[in-house]
Design an enzyme around this catalytic site. Structure first.
Site, PDB file in Angstrom:
ATOM      1  N   LYS A  33      11.750 -12.336  33.762  1.00  0.00           N
ATOM      2  CA  LYS A  33      11.107 -12.739  32.495  1.00  0.00           C
ATOM      3  C   LYS A  33      11.246 -11.608  31.464  1.00  0.00           C
ATOM      4  CE  LYS A  33       6.830 -11.003  34.391  1.00  0.00           C
ATOM      5  NZ  LYS A  33       5.739 -11.278  35.316  1.00  0.00           N
ATOM      6  N   ARG A 128      -6.676 -15.316  36.628  1.00  0.00           N
ATOM      7  CA  ARG A 128      -5.874 -15.513  35.429  1.00  0.00           C
ATOM      8  C   ARG A 128      -5.418 -16.968  35.457  1.00  0.00           C
ATOM      9  NH1 ARG A 128      -0.756 -11.620  34.416  1.00  0.00           N
ATOM     10  NH2 ARG A 128       0.039 -12.953  36.086  1.00  0.00           N
ATOM     11  N   TYR A 251       6.693  14.943  10.654  1.00  0.00           N
ATOM     12  CA  TYR A 251       5.533  14.365   9.950  1.00  0.00           C
ATOM     13  C   TYR A 251       4.235  15.047  10.371  1.00  0.00           C
ATOM     14  CZ  TYR A 251       8.253  10.356   8.253  1.00  0.00           C
ATOM     15  OH  TYR A 251       9.151   9.552   7.611  1.00  0.00           O
ATOM     16  N   MET A 299      10.773   7.044  13.146  1.00  0.00           N
ATOM     17  CA  MET A 299      11.343   5.713  13.402  1.00  0.00           C
ATOM     18  C   MET A 299      12.758   5.804  13.983  1.00  0.00           C
ATOM     19  SD  MET A 299      11.845   2.522  10.780  1.00  0.00           S
ATOM     20  CE  MET A 299      10.133   2.434  10.302  1.00  0.00           C
TER      21      MET A 299
HETATM   22  C1  LIG Z   1       5.799 -10.540  36.520  1.00  0.00           C
HETATM   23  C2  LIG Z   1       5.487 -11.232  37.794  1.00  0.00           C
HETATM   24  C3  LIG Z   1       5.946 -10.725  39.026  1.00  0.00           C
HETATM   25  C4  LIG Z   1       6.684  -9.412  39.168  1.00  0.00           C
HETATM   26  O1  LIG Z   1       5.781  -8.342  39.079  1.00  0.00           O
HETATM   27  P1  LIG Z   1       6.291  -6.830  39.281  1.00  0.00           P
HETATM   28  O2  LIG Z   1       5.040  -6.043  39.274  1.00  0.00           O
HETATM   29  O3  LIG Z   1       7.150  -6.512  38.097  1.00  0.00           O
HETATM   30  O4  LIG Z   1       7.033  -6.788  40.555  1.00  0.00           O
HETATM   31  C5  LIG Z   1       5.699 -11.489  40.152  1.00  0.00           C
HETATM   32  N1  LIG Z   1       5.024 -12.666  40.083  1.00  0.00           N
HETATM   33  C6  LIG Z   1       4.551 -13.154  38.913  1.00  0.00           C
HETATM   34  C7  LIG Z   1       3.815 -14.441  38.911  1.00  0.00           C
HETATM   35  C8  LIG Z   1       4.755 -12.454  37.744  1.00  0.00           C
HETATM   36  O5  LIG Z   1       4.281 -12.942  36.591  1.00  0.00           O
END
Ligand SMILES: *Cc1c(COP(=O)(O)O)cnc(C)c1O
Length: 355
Positions: A33, A128, A251, A299
């Site tokens: 993702k 969640r 800065y 930046m």
């Molecule tokens: C993001 C995610 C993972 C992976 O988690 P990591 O800590 O990056 O290994 C696994 N399962 C779900 C449902 C997730 O949203």
């Protein structure tokens, strides 16, 4: 051209997947993702030909994978948000997570043609997403009654697996194990679960961060776990100047040179995704040597103390994280976690395959 880029090491990515296999005999759903944790969704999927499945956050990402010719199972980790996504999920053979009653109702109303595989999400304590454990029997019965549905799996997520003393993980395990659901496939472990909690591996593990070579465990970096960094954030020295004792750098002029010293300017800044929040004890790598970052990150640029690498000249390569400098170190200095740095690179920063 501006020298800033993120170079990507395909061999390291494949190595890290093999490290998951060494730790677990479960099948692997590689989590890609957020644009493959910033590495490029399609690049990661095409490199991980050995993954058994992929996990993404949305239909958009799933469609991108199918359009690129990815054939493995693609799991939508939050399922669908609207019923009108269902026809595309069916035609592209995507595998949604079902976590809310409205999703079941939408599948009951769907006149689409299956087969559709789904994962049912159980809330074992993360609070969640997911159905309560005592709802699972009914959810599975309802899903089994929908003709287009073929395989059903049971999925849950660990909230505190990075800490090995946490009673929360033991509690989540006992809740998950107590659910009677015939022989349904089970998936529980993220990277921290894979590394720290072998009893959570089940039938499918879901590694994210560790695939990219970073460690989810506090105080431990990827190389200590035999993981290799996939992304190296690089730029070059675009200026080197001798500064006088007392000169203020950048800065706000927060940093003052403690003595006459060379200061280098690196062509990379927060506009590329380097965190502006880093404290003063963080370094860049020049000629394999640590050169502290000094003054505020701008930046497009940042400044480094070059007393340890006074021989380096304009054009010399500078590594901000990756090979030789774990992203975990930079994350710690910025008061964040490696996930946010990897995901936070900006659009303008080019990604390049390592030659
Ligand atoms: C993001 C995610 C993972 C992976 O988690 P990591 O800590 O990056 O290994 C696994 N399962 C779900 C449902 C997730 O949203």
């Amino acid at each position: 051209m501006r020298p800033a880029c993120a170079s990507l090491d395909a061999a390291a990515l494949r190595h890290n997947l093999r490290e998951v296999r060494k730790r677990s005999s479960a099948r692997i759903m590689a989590i890609i993702k957020a644009n493959g944790y910033g590495h490029g969704l399609v690049w990661v999927a095409q490199t991980l030909t050995e993954a058994d499945a992929f996990g993404v956050a949305s239909l958009e990402e799933g469609l991108e994978l199918r359009a690129a010719g990815i054939r493995q199972e693609v799991c939508l980790l939050e399922g669908f948000f609207e019923a009108k996504e269902i026809p595309l999920i069916l035609s592209e053979r995507l595998t949604p997570v079902i976590h809310e009653a409205h999703q079941i109702a939408a599948l009951q109303r769907s006149r689409g043609v299956g087969p559709l595989d789904v994962w049912v999400k159980v809330d074992t304590g993360m609070h969640r997403l997911g159905f309560r454990p005592n709802e699972i029997g009914q959810v599975i019965a309802d899903l089994r009654a929908i003709p287009l549905i073929r395989n059903i799996g049971l999925l849950s997520h660990l909230a505190s697996a990075e800490s090995d003393s946490s009673p929360a993980t033991l509690q989540q395990m006992s809740v998950f194990n107590a659910i009677e659901a015939g022989g349904l496939a089970r998936s529980f472990a993220n990277s921290a679960g894979i590394i720290r909690w072998p009893a959570t591996h089940g039938d499918w593990v879901r590694p994210g961060l560790m695939l990219y070579g970073a460690s989810p465990l506090p105080g431990q970096c990827g190389p200590a776990l035999n993981l290799r960094p996939v992304m190296t954030l690089r730029s070059q020295l675009i200026s080197v100047r001798q500064r006088k004792k007392g000169d203020a750098i950048g800065y706000g002029g927060d940093y003052r040179c403690p003595e006459d010293m060379p200061v280098g300017i690196v062509g990379l800044g927060y506009g590329d995704g380097y965190p502006r929040e880093v404290s003063h004890d963080v370094s860049a790598l020049v000629l394999g040597v640590r050169a502290p970052i000094i003054g505020r990150v701008s930046m497009d640029m940042l400044s480094i103390d070059m007393r340890a690498v006074a021989q380096a000249q304009v054009g010399e390569e500078v590594i901000l994280w990756g090979q030789g400098l774990p992203v975990e170190e930079v994350a710690k200095a910025a008061g964040t976690i490696p996930y946010t740095l990897l995901c936070g690179l900006t659009q303008r920063l080019p990604r390049r395959d390592l030659p």
